[in-house]
Motif scaffolding. Structure first.
Motif, PDB file in Angstrom:
ATOM      1  N   LEU A   1       0.875  -1.269   0.019  1.00  0.00           N
ATOM      2  CA  LEU A   1      -0.019  -0.049   0.014  1.00  0.00           C
ATOM      3  C   LEU A   1       0.806   1.407   0.027  1.00  0.00           C
ATOM      4  N   VAL A   2       0.536   2.394  -0.743  1.00  0.00           N
ATOM      5  CA  VAL A   2       1.244   3.818  -0.593  1.00  0.00           C
ATOM      6  C   VAL A   2       0.000   4.579  -0.517  1.00  0.00           C
TER       7      VAL A   2
ATOM      8  N   HIS B   1      -3.384   2.003  -3.275  1.00  0.00           N
ATOM      9  CA  HIS B   1      -3.255   3.260  -3.159  1.00  0.00           C
ATOM     10  C   HIS B   1      -4.243   4.147  -2.454  1.00  0.00           C
ATOM     11  N   LEU B   2      -3.787   4.727  -1.463  1.00  0.00           N
ATOM     12  CA  LEU B   2      -4.893   5.533  -0.518  1.00  0.00           C
ATOM     13  C   LEU B   2      -4.457   7.050  -0.913  1.00  0.00           C
ATOM     14  N   LEU B   3      -5.190   7.932  -1.233  1.00  0.00           N
ATOM     15  CA  LEU B   3      -4.874   9.530  -1.614  1.00  0.00           C
ATOM     16  C   LEU B   3      -5.892  10.203  -0.548  1.00  0.00           C
ATOM     17  N   VAL B   4      -5.185  10.774   0.403  1.00  0.00           N
ATOM     18  CA  VAL B   4      -5.944  11.726   1.363  1.00  0.00           C
ATOM     19  C   VAL B   4      -5.830  13.154   1.057  1.00  0.00           C
TER      20      VAL B   4
ATOM     21  N   VAL C   1      -9.478   9.381  -2.004  1.00  0.00           N
ATOM     22  CA  VAL C   1      -9.776   8.197  -2.953  1.00  0.00           C
ATOM     23  C   VAL C   1      -8.944   6.838  -2.686  1.00  0.00           C
ATOM     24  N   VAL C   2      -9.642   5.788  -2.798  1.00  0.00           N
ATOM     25  CA  VAL C   2      -8.878   4.618  -2.841  1.00  0.00           C
ATOM     26  C   VAL C   2      -8.820   3.854  -4.013  1.00  0.00           C
TER      27      VAL C   2
ATOM     28  N   TYR D   1      -5.415  -0.257 -10.672  1.00  0.00           N
ATOM     29  CA  TYR D   1      -6.304   0.712 -10.243  1.00  0.00           C
ATOM     30  C   TYR D   1      -7.596   1.041 -10.921  1.00  0.00           C
ATOM     31  N   THR D   2      -8.164  -0.062 -11.530  1.00  0.00           N
ATOM     32  CA  THR D   2      -9.387   0.016 -12.218  1.00  0.00           C
ATOM     33  C   THR D   2     -10.596   0.327 -11.318  1.00  0.00           C
TER      34      THR D   2
END
Length: 180
Positions: A109-110, A134-137, A145-146, A152-153
């Motif tokens: 996980l990034v 990938h987790l974007l905060v 966004v997860v 990452y479809t």
């Protein structure tokens, strides 16, 4: 994007020199260039601590001997990419290799927390590296966004206050603060 090995080696040497300059935050290589960013603000670091704490509490159950850490770089030489995500989840044994960076296959996980004055990093590099999650905060507007599924479809958006599922982990975002 691939890059010629000699050019990447030149960029890597420049990045190493710049990483020791006082006042510089992240030093990364992307798009055929060395990129610098300012050190993060406190709320950015609070978000990183909150997410890391939740992940590290769950990892003994889901992935024993793994940890979520923010002090390790990730490098995909073939893609011409050196990055320093805010958090990486990886097996602690990867630190025994003696290499200065992790390889993409070692990372599950990034987590990227968008800086106050920066555009978010694209998830495409992490997808190209084959990193499963990938987790974007984004504390600028209290969203995130997860990304998961191969390539990452799958893209699941959330707002601060939601509890989100990232692979086998659950993250409660109710304690995250916006920059405003």
């Amino acid at each position: 994007m691939s890059i010629e090995p000699g050019e990447y080696a030149r960029l890597r040497r420049a990045a190493e020199r710049l990483s020791g300059v006082p006042g510089v935050g992240k030093v990364e290589i992307a798009g055929g260039a060395v990129r610098l960013s300012l050190p993060p603000v406190e709320r950015h670091e609070l978000a990183a601590l909150a997410v890391a704490g939740q992940l590290n509490a769950q990892l003994p159950r889901t992935h024993p001997d793994f940890s979520a850490r923010g002090d390790t770089a990730l490098e995909a030489v073939g893609l011409g990419r050196l990055c320093r995500p805010d958090l990486l989840v990886f097996a602690e044994t990867a630190l025994e290799s003696g290499r200065p960076t992790l390889a993409p296959h070692e990372v599950l996980l990034v987590v990227e927390i968008v800086r106050q004055s920066a555009e978010p990093a694209g998830a495409g590099d992490y997808a190209a590296m084959g990193i499963p999650f990938h987790l974007l905060v984004d504390p600028r507007d209290g969203t995130g966004v997860v990304h998961d599924e191969p390539g990452y479809t799958s893209r699941k958006e959330f707002a601060f206050g939601d509890t989100v599922t990232v692979g086998p982990w659950t993250i409660d975002t109710s304690g995250l603060l916006t920059y405003a």
